[in-house]
Design a protein around this motif. Structure first.
Motif, short mmCIF file in Angstrom:
data_model
loop_
_atom_site.label_atom_id
_atom_site.label_comp_id
_atom_site.label_asym_id
_atom_site.label_seq_id
_atom_site.Cartn_x
_atom_site.Cartn_y
_atom_site.Cartn_z
N SER A 1 0.61 -1.01 0.02
CA SER A 1 0.03 -0.12 -0.02
C SER A 1 0.97 1.24 0.17
O SER A 1 2.07 1.20 0.45
N ALA A 2 0.44 2.43 -0.44
CA ALA A 2 1.22 3.53 -0.54
C ALA A 2 1.63 4.09 0.92
O ALA A 2 2.85 4.43 1.06
N GLY B 1 10.67 5.76 4.45
CA GLY B 1 10.68 6.60 5.26
C GLY B 1 11.53 8.04 4.73
O GLY B 1 12.23 8.64 5.57
N VAL B 2 11.00 8.33 3.56
CA VAL B 2 11.88 9.65 2.83
C VAL B 2 10.61 10.58 2.45
O VAL B 2 9.57 10.22 1.68
N GLU B 3 10.57 11.71 2.92
CA GLU B 3 9.57 12.54 2.57
C GLU B 3 9.83 13.21 1.29
O GLU B 3 10.93 13.31 0.91
N GLY B 4 9.00 13.51 0.61
CA GLY B 4 9.24 14.58 -0.64
C GLY B 4 9.27 13.88 -1.81
O GLY B 4 9.65 14.33 -3.16
N ASN C 1 3.17 14.41 -1.59
CA ASN C 1 3.08 15.81 -0.74
C ASN C 1 2.15 15.53 0.49
O ASN C 1 1.29 16.44 0.86
N GLY C 2 1.86 14.31 1.08
CA GLY C 2 1.04 14.15 2.38
C GLY C 2 -0.20 13.97 1.66
O GLY C 2 -1.36 13.32 2.62
#
Length: 267
Positions: free
Chosen positions: A68-69, A77-80, A94-95
């Protein structure tokens, strides 16, 4: 015929330090080593650090997974970066979460099929892991005492199951998955990303037969001159030989993937 990546890095120099370069990658078997169960998979801190550097240096990083996304984002664990889950049926950016609108009508049918298989008298029990991913349902048989026998039994039940006949059944590394008969394969997602983001240079990394569509589409778009693309396969004894013929390069392990990331991040 694919070549070992680290003997042909000169062929990827055109991607290195080019701000237009895009990295698209699978998770399990590519960013993380194959684990006995999905919840045991780990993305090492070094891998995560290199992904952060790639995100900062290049145009786009996308993770394309059967998870799942939300689970993909939690594991990596990497944002962006762009997380595309359940083989393109949902994504996080972007959340914000997006679900293919055609999927919802099949959710109850997918769960019904999984429940029926699980209760079937001939379904193997020992070692089978049932994973409800919200949109899809995965049946893992890696830990079965006789994996291939379990594989055949599960497929036979699915074949005879009325509620599963209109659903999509796919396979991966010691996994059978029940999906809605809508959405995209990884190749179609690849083309969609190219068109929507005006992508020019793509490196795609994967390790499974579920990545075959992405590798094929990458080669097709490259041959048409639409993009410059290179496919990198993490080889194992669990994938068919033909998959190796569909890519440009191969590596031997997740550790090799990390080594490549360090190379592409270097000056």
């Amino acid at each position: 015929m694919a070549n070992y990546l680290f003997q042909h890095l000169d062929e990827l120099e055109k991607f290195k330090n080019d701000l237009q370069t895009v990295l698209i990658t699978d998770i399990d078997g590519t960013l993380s080593k194959i684990a006995p169960t999905p919840d045991k998979a780990v993305v090492d801190p070094d891998m995560r650090d290199e992904l952060v550097k790639i995100r900062e240096k290049y145009k786009l990083v996308a993770v394309l997974s059967g998870r799942s996304a939300a689970n993909a984002r939690e594991l990596v664990g990497v944002e962006g970066i762009l997380y595309i889950g359940n083989h393109g049926l949902e994504f996080l950016k972007n959340g914000d979460s997006y679900l293919d609108p055609e999927v919802e009508q099949y959710l109850s049918q997918v769960k019904e099929a999984a429940h029926t298989i699980k209760q079937h008298p001939s379904c193997p029990v020992e070692g089978v892991l049932w994973e409800d991913k919200g949109v899809c349902y995965s049946i893992h048989y890696r830990l079965c005492p006789r994996p291939e026998e379990a594989h055949e039994k599960i497929l036979k039940i699915l074949e005879d199951l009325d509620c599963a006949k209109s659903l999509k059944v796919t396979e991966g590394r010691k996994i059978i998955e029940i999906r809605p008969p809508v959405g995209f394969d990884k190749g179609q997602i690849m083309e969609k990303l190219v068109d929507e983001n005006n992508l020019e240079k793509i490196i795609y990394l994967g390790d499974d037969i579920t990545d075959a569509d992405a590798f094929s589409k990458l080669r097709e778009l490259s041959n048409k001159g639409k993009i410059e693309g290179r496919g990198v396969l993490v080889i194992s004894d669990e994938i068919p030989q033909g998959l190796k013929d569909a890519v440009d390069f191969y590596v031997h392990s997740v550790d090799d993937v990390l080594k490549f990331f360090k190379w592409i991040n270097s000056p």
